[in-house]
Structures are given as C-alpha cells and as structure tokens.
Design a protein around this motif. Sequence first.
Motif, PDB file in Angstrom:
ATOM      1  N   ALA A 136       0.760  -0.775  -0.211  1.00 38.93           N
ATOM      2  CA  ALA A 136       0.309   0.028  -0.243  1.00 38.93           C
ATOM      3  C   ALA A 136       0.939   1.365   0.097  1.00 38.93           C
ATOM      4  O   ALA A 136       0.359   2.530   0.222  1.00 38.93           O
ATOM      5  N   CYS A 137       2.209   1.133   0.487  1.00 39.30           N
ATOM      6  CA  CYS A 137       2.781   1.997  -0.244  1.00 39.30           C
ATOM      7  C   CYS A 137       4.508   2.110  -0.910  1.00 39.30           C
ATOM      8  O   CYS A 137       4.429   3.397  -1.271  1.00 39.30           O
ATOM      9  N   GLY A 138       3.412   1.465  -1.695  1.00 35.08           N
ATOM     10  CA  GLY A 138       4.285   1.774  -3.076  1.00 35.08           C
ATOM     11  C   GLY A 138       5.010   0.877  -3.422  1.00 35.08           C
ATOM     12  O   GLY A 138       6.297   0.595  -4.200  1.00 35.08           O
ATOM     13  N   TYR A 139       5.852   0.250  -2.473  1.00 32.82           N
ATOM     14  CA  TYR A 139       6.701  -0.840  -3.015  1.00 32.82           C
ATOM     15  C   TYR A 139       6.606  -2.047  -3.732  1.00 32.82           C
ATOM     16  O   TYR A 139       5.316  -2.943  -3.246  1.00 32.82           O
ATOM     17  N   ARG A 140       7.403  -2.982  -4.047  1.00 35.45           N
ATOM     18  CA  ARG A 140       7.047  -4.101  -4.810  1.00 35.45           C
ATOM     19  C   ARG A 140       7.033  -5.192  -3.722  1.00 35.45           C
ATOM     20  O   ARG A 140       8.435  -5.084  -2.661  1.00 35.45           O
ATOM     21  N   THR A 141       6.335  -5.999  -3.099  1.00 38.90           N
ATOM     22  CA  THR A 141       7.140  -6.628  -2.267  1.00 38.90           C
ATOM     23  C   THR A 141       6.369  -8.416  -2.671  1.00 38.90           C
ATOM     24  O   THR A 141       5.150  -8.495  -3.862  1.00 38.90           O
ATOM     25  N   LEU A 142       6.451  -9.108  -1.831  1.00 38.30           N
ATOM     26  CA  LEU A 142       6.709 -10.414  -2.175  1.00 38.30           C
ATOM     27  C   LEU A 142       6.979 -10.952  -1.518  1.00 38.30           C
ATOM     28  O   LEU A 142       7.758 -10.779  -0.535  1.00 38.30           O
ATOM     29  N   MET A 143       6.332 -12.507  -1.357  1.00 42.42           N
ATOM     30  CA  MET A 143       6.775 -13.791  -0.081  1.00 42.42           C
ATOM     31  C   MET A 143       7.311 -14.614  -0.168  1.00 42.42           C
ATOM     32  O   MET A 143       7.266 -15.655  -1.788  1.00 42.42           O
ATOM     33  N   VAL A 144       8.128 -15.455   0.386  1.00 39.18           N
ATOM     34  CA  VAL A 144       9.378 -16.397  -0.222  1.00 39.18           C
ATOM     35  C   VAL A 144      10.009 -17.829   0.991  1.00 39.18           C
ATOM     36  O   VAL A 144       9.408 -16.924   2.091  1.00 39.18           O
ATOM     37  N   SER A 145       9.388 -18.717   0.266  1.00 35.41           N
ATOM     38  CA  SER A 145      10.606 -19.628   1.092  1.00 35.41           C
ATOM     39  C   SER A 145      12.075 -19.879   0.342  1.00 35.41           C
ATOM     40  O   SER A 145      11.459 -21.297  -0.231  1.00 35.41           O
ATOM     41  N   ALA A 146      13.540 -20.034   1.643  1.00 35.96           N
ATOM     42  CA  ALA A 146      14.585 -20.570   0.881  1.00 35.96           C
ATOM     43  C   ALA A 146      13.850 -22.430   0.599  1.00 35.96           C
ATOM     44  O   ALA A 146      14.784 -22.956   0.425  1.00 35.96           O
TER      45      ALA A 146
ATOM     46  N   GLN B  62       9.963 -16.229  -9.092  1.00 35.49           N
ATOM     47  CA  GLN B  62       9.382 -14.947  -8.752  1.00 35.49           C
ATOM     48  C   GLN B  62      10.174 -13.944  -8.868  1.00 35.49           C
ATOM     49  O   GLN B  62      10.461 -12.669  -9.070  1.00 35.49           O
ATOM     50  N   LEU B  63      10.899 -14.490  -7.494  1.00 32.96           N
ATOM     51  CA  LEU B  63      11.890 -13.043  -7.174  1.00 32.96           C
ATOM     52  C   LEU B  63      13.219 -12.966  -8.352  1.00 32.96           C
ATOM     53  O   LEU B  63      13.436 -12.255  -8.363  1.00 32.96           O
ATOM     54  N   LYS B  64      13.316 -14.171  -9.453  1.00 34.23           N
ATOM     55  CA  LYS B  64      13.765 -14.165 -10.139  1.00 34.23           C
ATOM     56  C   LYS B  64      13.937 -13.152 -11.047  1.00 34.23           C
ATOM     57  O   LYS B  64      14.724 -12.304 -11.903  1.00 34.23           O
ATOM     58  N   GLU B  65      12.581 -13.761 -11.649  1.00 32.30           N
ATOM     59  CA  GLU B  65      12.324 -12.455 -12.710  1.00 32.30           C
ATOM     60  C   GLU B  65      12.547 -10.701 -12.498  1.00 32.30           C
ATOM     61  O   GLU B  65      12.726  -9.977 -12.981  1.00 32.30           O
ATOM     62  N   LEU B  66      12.373 -11.230 -11.182  1.00 31.19           N
ATOM     63  CA  LEU B  66      12.388  -9.445 -10.596  1.00 31.19           C
ATOM     64  C   LEU B  66      13.762  -8.807 -10.663  1.00 31.19           C
ATOM     65  O   LEU B  66      13.847  -7.472 -10.230  1.00 31.19           O
ATOM     66  N   LEU B  67      15.148  -9.908 -10.396  1.00 27.76           N
ATOM     67  CA  LEU B  67      15.855  -9.271 -10.328  1.00 27.76           C
ATOM     68  C   LEU B  67      16.603  -9.497 -11.898  1.00 27.76           C
ATOM     69  O   LEU B  67      17.977  -8.717 -12.244  1.00 27.76           O
ATOM     70  N   SER B  68      16.226  -9.976 -12.541  1.00 25.60           N
ATOM     71  CA  SER B  68      17.059 -10.332 -13.898  1.00 25.60           C
ATOM     72  C   SER B  68      17.089  -8.879 -15.030  1.00 25.60           C
ATOM     73  O   SER B  68      16.341  -7.666 -14.815  1.00 25.60           O
ATOM     74  N   GLY B  69      18.573  -8.909 -15.511  1.00 29.06           N
ATOM     75  CA  GLY B  69      18.955  -7.891 -16.217  1.00 29.06           C
ATOM     76  C   GLY B  69      19.629  -6.973 -15.583  1.00 29.06           C
ATOM     77  O   GLY B  69      19.640  -5.508 -15.677  1.00 29.06           O
ATOM     78  N   LYS B  70      19.455  -6.549 -13.554  1.00 29.46           N
ATOM     79  CA  LYS B  70      19.760  -5.404 -12.609  1.00 29.46           C
ATOM     80  C   LYS B  70      20.906  -6.342 -12.223  1.00 29.46           C
ATOM     81  O   LYS B  70      20.972  -7.412 -11.935  1.00 29.46           O
ATOM     82  N   THR B  71      20.773  -5.079 -10.992  1.00 34.43           N
ATOM     83  CA  THR B  71      22.410  -5.135 -10.382  1.00 34.43           C
ATOM     84  C   THR B  71      21.826  -4.679  -9.126  1.00 34.43           C
ATOM     85  O   THR B  71      21.027  -4.181  -8.961  1.00 34.43           O
ATOM     86  N   THR B  72      21.430  -5.483  -7.791  1.00 30.19           N
ATOM     87  CA  THR B  72      20.758  -5.638  -7.103  1.00 30.19           C
ATOM     88  C   THR B  72      21.323  -5.809  -6.308  1.00 30.19           C
ATOM     89  O   THR B  72      22.033  -6.883  -5.891  1.00 30.19           O
ATOM     90  N   THR B  73      21.385  -4.856  -4.894  1.00 29.55           N
ATOM     91  CA  THR B  73      21.907  -4.322  -3.411  1.00 29.55           C
ATOM     92  C   THR B  73      21.023  -5.279  -2.587  1.00 29.55           C
ATOM     93  O   THR B  73      19.340  -5.458  -2.865  1.00 29.55           O
ATOM     94  N   VAL B  74      21.325  -7.152  -2.182  1.00 30.18           N
ATOM     95  CA  VAL B  74      20.483  -7.576  -1.489  1.00 30.18           C
ATOM     96  C   VAL B  74      20.994  -7.105   0.545  1.00 30.18           C
ATOM     97  O   VAL B  74      22.421  -7.165   0.726  1.00 30.18           O
TER      98      VAL B  74
END
Length: 298
Positions: A133-143, A151-163
Amino acid sequence: MQGKITKGIAGFYYVHTEGNCVYECKAKGVFRLDGKKPLVGDNVELDVLDQEKLLGNIREILPRKSQLIRPEVANVDQALVIFSIVKPRPNFNLLDRFLIMMQQQEIPCIVCFNKSDIDEEEAGRGYLDIYGACGYRTLMVSARQNLGIEQLKELLSGKTTTVAGPSGVGKSSLINCLQSGVVMETGNISEKIQRGKHTTRHSELIAVEKNTYILDTPGFSSLGLFGLEKEELGAYYPEFAFYEQDCRFRGCSHISEPACGVKKAVEAGRISRLRYENYCLLYEELKNKKRDYQHAGR
C-alpha cells in the motif's frame, strides 16, 4: 577486455567477464593520482597479464550510472531487503530505516519476506499489504522450500541488486537459491588475501545469470539516520502524501497538530498504524539528535 568488479579486498579487485571467468586484478596507479577509487559494481576495461592464472590490471573505469555511499558500490539498479515473517519476527522500525536510507540514495526497493513455509498464523499476507500500500514491490518466499524464487528471479533479471537484511532472516539461504547452478572459474586468491579473509567484512557481487548480479552485504542489526531533518521525514513515507492536503496547517508534522489529515487516515485504517508509529519514533529520534547537537555546540 571488459568486465564488472565483483569484489575488492586489500587492493585486489576480482573482475567477472563474459565466459564466466573472474580475474584477480590490481588497479593502475593513475586512479590514485586522479582520486578515483574502483568500486564493487564498476564496469571496467582490463588488460590480461596471465590468462592461465587469470591475472590482470584494471586499465579504465567506465562511466557510472549510480553510486551508493552505504554500502559503497557502483551501478546498483535496485535494493532487495529481506526480513523473515517469523523466527525472528520482523523489526519494522529497522525495515523502515533501510527503506528511508535507499530512498535518500534514489534506489528503488523490493521488500521480501522469507520463511513463508513456517508462517502458521499467515501474518505474511498482512505484511505484504502494509508495504504494498506504500508503493513498494513486495513478495513472500521460502528459501527452504524454494517457494516464490522464480518470481524473485524475474524481479532481479537484467539488474544489479543490492541485497540486505538483518542476521537470521535466511538471507544467505535465499542467495544460494538465486545462484544455484552458477559456476564461475576463479583465479587463485593471493596469499595476502588468504591471511585476511576470515576477518574482512566486505560486500560482494554474485553473478546470477547473464547481466544479472546481486550484491551480498553484511547483515545489520541497527541503522542510523543520517543527512535527514525531522521536517523532511514525512516525504519518506509516501502513503502520507495523499492525506497531507487535508492537514489544517502547512508544514504539519503529523505528530501533535489538530486537524491532521494523516492522523485521521491512521484512525480510519487507511494508513498503517504500524508505519505511523514508526514514523513518530523516528521523528522523535531526529528531534532529539538535533537538540543534542545544538547543546553540544554551546
């Protein structure tokens, strides 16, 4: 040859190139003369000194599209902040601090909640609603059960992401899921690095797939707010913006003023009370910090 710096320790830089090779490199002295320091995430030109041992020299740092101060890294596209739903439960004050820190550096954030497989109370769905609701992209996972990883890989694809994320939330397990199957040929680590590797805390870029990197950073348990005045804090709570037009007073702090549109929205359930309470705590912290600074200057 071009590549990307994935790690830098004690003057050695490890550069990932096409073909999944990692060269151990030194930076030419001209960078020191120019006052320019190679950073993890930099795209560089390198000269190969020994192909068999994968040794080289960084000849040129290519133009940066972004540069973070904390952590010190170049060319980051987005941030992924990981908290667990349970064991431990999220520290939302800490989460909000991280989101503010990234907003200050104009880096978009993805909020990820791990350990959905043991979320017996189904609290995770509510957490997604709050930050979505605050405008952030959110998801729930289980490693552990590999749920939500595609779904997470799709959000990261082609980008450099700090974790980033606090200790104990399963960040390392999640990173292992993301990089499964990735094998990089790596040059021998120098003796100098071997001696310090157990004590050096550093950030490291990990190649997940072509043109996709994640930056693993040390876990954190606290984050200070820097370069921020209390009057500016509301701008880092994007859900406040729509309701601020209903505030009676210009420059309303949303703390003690009457006829405050934000407080009315909280009471009506249109703004998360949890987020608002964090805002109040951070506002008071910034207020006290400024007061302490003024007293120290007397």
